[in-house]
Design an enzyme around this catalytic site. Structure first.
Site, PDB file in Angstrom:
ATOM      1  N   TYR A   1       9.295   4.679  16.529  1.00 20.87           N
ATOM      2  CA  TYR A   1       7.853   4.459  16.326  1.00 20.87           C
ATOM      3  C   TYR A   1       7.162   4.262  17.681  1.00 20.87           C
ATOM      4  O   TYR A   1       6.159   4.917  17.989  1.00 20.87           O
ATOM      5  CB  TYR A   1       7.636   3.239  15.416  1.00 20.87           C
ATOM      6  CG  TYR A   1       6.190   3.007  15.020  1.00 20.87           C
ATOM      7  CD1 TYR A   1       5.660   3.631  13.901  1.00 20.87           C
ATOM      8  CD2 TYR A   1       5.353   2.178  15.763  1.00 20.87           C
ATOM      9  CE1 TYR A   1       4.342   3.427  13.522  1.00 20.87           C
ATOM     10  CE2 TYR A   1       4.031   1.971  15.402  1.00 20.87           C
ATOM     11  CZ  TYR A   1       3.539   2.592  14.275  1.00 20.87           C
ATOM     12  OH  TYR A   1       2.217   2.396  13.906  1.00 20.87           O
TER      13      TYR A   1
ATOM     14  N   GLU B   1      -1.014  10.232   8.350  1.00 22.94           N
ATOM     15  CA  GLU B   1       0.173   9.498   8.825  1.00 22.94           C
ATOM     16  C   GLU B   1       0.320   9.597  10.332  1.00 22.94           C
ATOM     17  O   GLU B   1       0.205  10.679  10.910  1.00 22.94           O
ATOM     18  CB  GLU B   1       1.402  10.077   8.134  1.00 22.94           C
ATOM     19  CG  GLU B   1       2.417   9.032   7.776  1.00 22.94           C
ATOM     20  CD  GLU B   1       1.893   8.053   6.742  1.00 22.94           C
ATOM     21  OE1 GLU B   1       1.457   6.956   7.141  1.00 22.94           O
ATOM     22  OE2 GLU B   1       1.932   8.374   5.540  1.00 22.94           O
ATOM     23  N   HIS B   2       0.572   8.436  10.936  1.00 26.04           N
ATOM     24  CA  HIS B   2       0.699   8.323  12.393  1.00 26.04           C
ATOM     25  C   HIS B   2      -0.597   8.768  13.086  1.00 26.04           C
ATOM     26  O   HIS B   2      -0.569   9.326  14.178  1.00 26.04           O
ATOM     27  CB  HIS B   2       1.914   9.116  12.907  1.00 26.04           C
ATOM     28  CG  HIS B   2       3.209   8.464  12.520  1.00 26.04           C
ATOM     29  ND1 HIS B   2       3.756   7.420  13.224  1.00 26.04           N
ATOM     30  CD2 HIS B   2       4.028   8.683  11.465  1.00 26.04           C
ATOM     31  CE1 HIS B   2       4.879   7.035  12.640  1.00 26.04           C
ATOM     32  NE2 HIS B   2       5.053   7.778  11.559  1.00 26.04           N
TER      33      HIS B   2
ATOM     34  N   GLY C   1       8.705   0.894   3.222  1.00 25.02           N
ATOM     35  CA  GLY C   1       7.562   1.650   3.736  1.00 25.02           C
ATOM     36  C   GLY C   1       6.303   1.444   2.912  1.00 25.02           C
ATOM     37  O   GLY C   1       5.374   2.239   2.970  1.00 25.02           O
TER      38      GLY C   1
ATOM     39  N   ASP D   1      -2.186  -0.745   7.597  1.00 24.36           N
ATOM     40  CA  ASP D   1      -1.553  -1.513   6.522  1.00 24.36           C
ATOM     41  C   ASP D   1      -2.312  -2.812   6.222  1.00 24.36           C
ATOM     42  O   ASP D   1      -2.557  -3.153   5.068  1.00 24.36           O
ATOM     43  CB  ASP D   1      -0.098  -1.845   6.899  1.00 24.36           C
ATOM     44  CG  ASP D   1       0.677  -0.613   7.313  1.00 24.36           C
ATOM     45  OD1 ASP D   1       0.227   0.509   6.997  1.00 24.36           O
ATOM     46  OD2 ASP D   1       1.727  -0.773   7.973  1.00 24.36           O
TER      47      ASP D   1
ATOM     48  N   ARG E   1       0.817  -1.215   0.000  1.00 27.32           N
ATOM     49  CA  ARG E   1       0.000   0.000   0.000  1.00 27.32           C
ATOM     50  C   ARG E   1       0.851   1.265   0.000  1.00 27.32           C
ATOM     51  O   ARG E   1       2.029   1.250   0.372  1.00 27.32           O
ATOM     52  CB  ARG E   1      -0.928   0.050   1.215  1.00 27.32           C
ATOM     53  CG  ARG E   1      -0.204   0.144   2.577  1.00 27.32           C
ATOM     54  CD  ARG E   1      -0.183   1.521   3.179  1.00 27.32           C
ATOM     55  NE  ARG E   1       0.608   1.619   4.377  1.00 27.32           N
ATOM     56  CZ  ARG E   1       1.881   1.935   4.411  1.00 27.32           C
ATOM     57  NH1 ARG E   1       2.542   2.171   3.301  1.00 27.32           N
ATOM     58  NH2 ARG E   1       2.542   2.012   5.553  1.00 27.32           N
TER      59      ARG E   1
ATOM     60  N   SER F   1       4.609  -1.486   3.094  1.00 30.45           N
ATOM     61  CA  SER F   1       3.900  -2.568   3.786  1.00 30.45           C
ATOM     62  C   SER F   1       4.113  -3.937   3.168  1.00 30.45           C
ATOM     63  O   SER F   1       3.165  -4.698   2.972  1.00 30.45           O
ATOM     64  CB  SER F   1       2.402  -2.271   3.863  1.00 30.45           C
ATOM     65  OG  SER F   1       2.193  -1.180   4.693  1.00 30.45           O
TER      66      SER F   1
ATOM     67  N   ASP G   1      -3.310   6.365  12.801  1.00 34.47           N
ATOM     68  CA  ASP G   1      -4.115   5.143  13.023  1.00 34.47           C
ATOM     69  C   ASP G   1      -4.111   4.704  14.481  1.00 34.47           C
ATOM     70  O   ASP G   1      -5.136   4.301  15.022  1.00 34.47           O
ATOM     71  CB  ASP G   1      -3.753   4.005  12.049  1.00 34.47           C
ATOM     72  CG  ASP G   1      -2.328   3.493  12.125  1.00 34.47           C
ATOM     73  OD1 ASP G   1      -1.490   4.115  12.823  1.00 34.47           O
ATOM     74  OD2 ASP G   1      -2.040   2.468  11.478  1.00 34.47           O
TER      75      ASP G   1
ATOM     76  N   GLY H   1      11.109  -3.419   3.107  1.00 36.97           N
ATOM     77  CA  GLY H   1      11.570  -2.336   3.979  1.00 36.97           C
ATOM     78  C   GLY H   1      11.458  -0.956   3.355  1.00 36.97           C
ATOM     79  O   GLY H   1      12.116  -0.022   3.792  1.00 36.97           O
TER      80      GLY H   1
HETATM   81  C1  GLA Z   1       3.546   2.104   9.838  1.00 30.53           C
HETATM   82  C2  GLA Z   1       2.526   1.338  10.670  1.00 30.53           C
HETATM   83  C3  GLA Z   1       1.108   1.867  10.433  1.00 30.53           C
HETATM   84  C4  GLA Z   1       1.060   3.389  10.613  1.00 30.53           C
HETATM   85  C5  GLA Z   1       2.184   4.065   9.828  1.00 30.53           C
HETATM   86  C6  GLA Z   1       2.261   5.540  10.085  1.00 30.53           C
HETATM   87  O1  GLA Z   1       3.333   1.868   8.472  1.00 30.53           O
HETATM   88  O2  GLA Z   1       2.565  -0.033  10.328  1.00 30.53           O
HETATM   89  O3  GLA Z   1       0.197   1.218  11.298  1.00 30.53           O
HETATM   90  O4  GLA Z   1       1.117   3.724  11.969  1.00 30.53           O
HETATM   91  O5  GLA Z   1       3.447   3.500  10.117  1.00 30.53           O
HETATM   92  O6  GLA Z   1       1.131   6.186   9.606  1.00 30.53           O
END
Ligand code: GLA
Length: 389
Positions: free
Chosen positions: A226, A37-38, A128, A176, A31, A130, A40, A126
């Protein structure tokens, strides 16, 4: 490779390795998050889309009665998991995403069938995008196919998320796995992470595309930071006297500013602003108001860079190049996407300028960082599917 070509490829790889054709073929996409962002894990909104990059598996019942063997056709490595009893963590490391999902089905009382599996992923590892959620949801889809017992896609996403928490040790939110399980072709997914209510937002205007720009860097501090961000958000919510930052308003935050550290204040400012930006951007997409959507994307990036501090130099360079190209050159907006500290940017661009923009970003990024970026466009893809079986 299209999904169809990928399916043909994995079937051939299965047959080459195991000497017979597979009975099932399943896939689940990676995805890109357009905005949100950040948010969820703060009960907020996210707006991701599934991309045309997949984890794909071909499988057939195994002659060995209690083993689940996965052959990774790219790395030419096999993981063999004993499914006669409860599945636990093990080696190789990547098999833990699969093990976690198998354990999740066992907890639901499902007997894991003995299978021979061939696996391939076109989701950059890796990066970003997913790749791990795609692998988890793909595994869950395979178990559904092989047992003939589909589960509710929301349950499936939650099961996959639990695998990530318990077997990979990453305290991720739900975005994700949800988009990989529930994505729909031609649509973004507006997900309310509090109620888990989803809304498909059509994105079919042929005049725009989303470009994914992989910086090809991954800074190690990512995973520890994170968890730290999550804790800072919880602190902010506690000080504000709300259950989660979803319940806080910008006004409330300003009034409480003196009662929290500057860092906690800025983390909360990002999250509260980002939740609002996400619903506004979704509205912009519904109306095909691309300049407005682009402005929210830039605003999201600045907040992630300055307040949330999860960007990095390479991501910032990509956004600066996008700004330089600007609206005249066909870029509406650009931002880092995913957890941060490397990985990818997503840019909203005019379709007829994709080629020129790609060339320009690649050349300028190389000149400024010495690194080759990987850039591709993707239409919103479908979520997990059983292709054969
Ligand atoms: C990673 C996490 C998600 C989300 C993003 C930031 O991808 O797996 O759950 O928190 O970071 O938006």
């Amino acid at each position: 490779m299209t999904l169809k070509e990928l399916a043909t490829h994995i079937a051939a790889e299965f047959e080459k390795h195991y000497g017979r054709p597979p009975r099932w073929i399943v896939a689940a996409p990676g995805r890109v998050n357009v905005i949100g962002e950040h948010t969820d894990y703060n009960d907020g909104f996210v707006l991701p889309m599934a991309i045309e990059r997949y984890a794909i598996m071909a499988a057939d019942p195994s002659a060995a009665s209690s083993s689940f063997s996965i052959y990774d056709t790219h790395f030419k490595e096999t993981a063999t998991i004993d499914v006669s009893g409860p599945v636990g963590k093990g080696q190789p490391k990547w098999s833990n995403y699969i093990r976690g999902v198998l354990a999740g089905f066992q907890n639901r009382g499902v007997k894991i069938p003995a299978l021979d599996v061939a696996f391939l992923s076109t989701v950059p590892l890796g990066g970003g995008l997913s790749s791990s959620a795609a692998l988890e949801v793909c595994t869950a889809t395979l178990i559904e196919a092989a047992t003939g017992r589909p589960i509710d896609p929301i349950e499936k996403a939650l099961l996959a998320q639990k695998a990530e928490h318990d077997f990979a040790g990453v305290p991720c939110g739900i975005m994700d796995q949800f988009i990989s399980a529930l994505g729909r072709e031609g649509h973004l997914l507006l997900l309310d992470c509090r109620t888990r209510k989803t809304e498909l937002v059509p994105m079919r205007d042929p005049s725009v595309e989303l470009l994914v720009v992989n910086t090809n860097v991954k800074h190690e501090l990512g995973s520890g930071e994170y968890a730290k961000r999550r804790a800072e958000c919880e602190d902010a919510a506690r000080i504000l006297g709300v259950k989660s930052l979803r319940d806080a308003t910008p006004d409330q935050l300003e009034k409480a500013k003196g009662r929290m550290s500057d860092v906690v204040y800025r983390r909360a400012r990002h999250v509260i602003g980002e939740i609002e930006r996400t619903t506004h951007a979704a509205e912009g997409i519904r109306q095909s108001n691309w300049p407005t959507v682009g402005q929210f994307m830039y605003a999201s990036h600045y907040a992630l860079r300055d307040d949330y501090e999860v960007s990095c130099q390479e991501l910032d360079v990509v956004v600066e190049i996008a700004e330089d190209i600007g609206y005249q050159g066909g870029v509406y907006g650009c931002r880092m996407t995913g957890g941060g500290f490397g990985g990818c940017c997503v840019a909203l661009v005019k379709s007829d300028a994709v080629e020129a923009i790609t060339k320009k970003i690649a050349a300028d990024y190389k000149a400024k960082t010495g690194i080759e970026a990987a850039i591709f466009a993707s239409r919103p893809a479908a979520g997990a599917t059983i292709i054969k079986g």
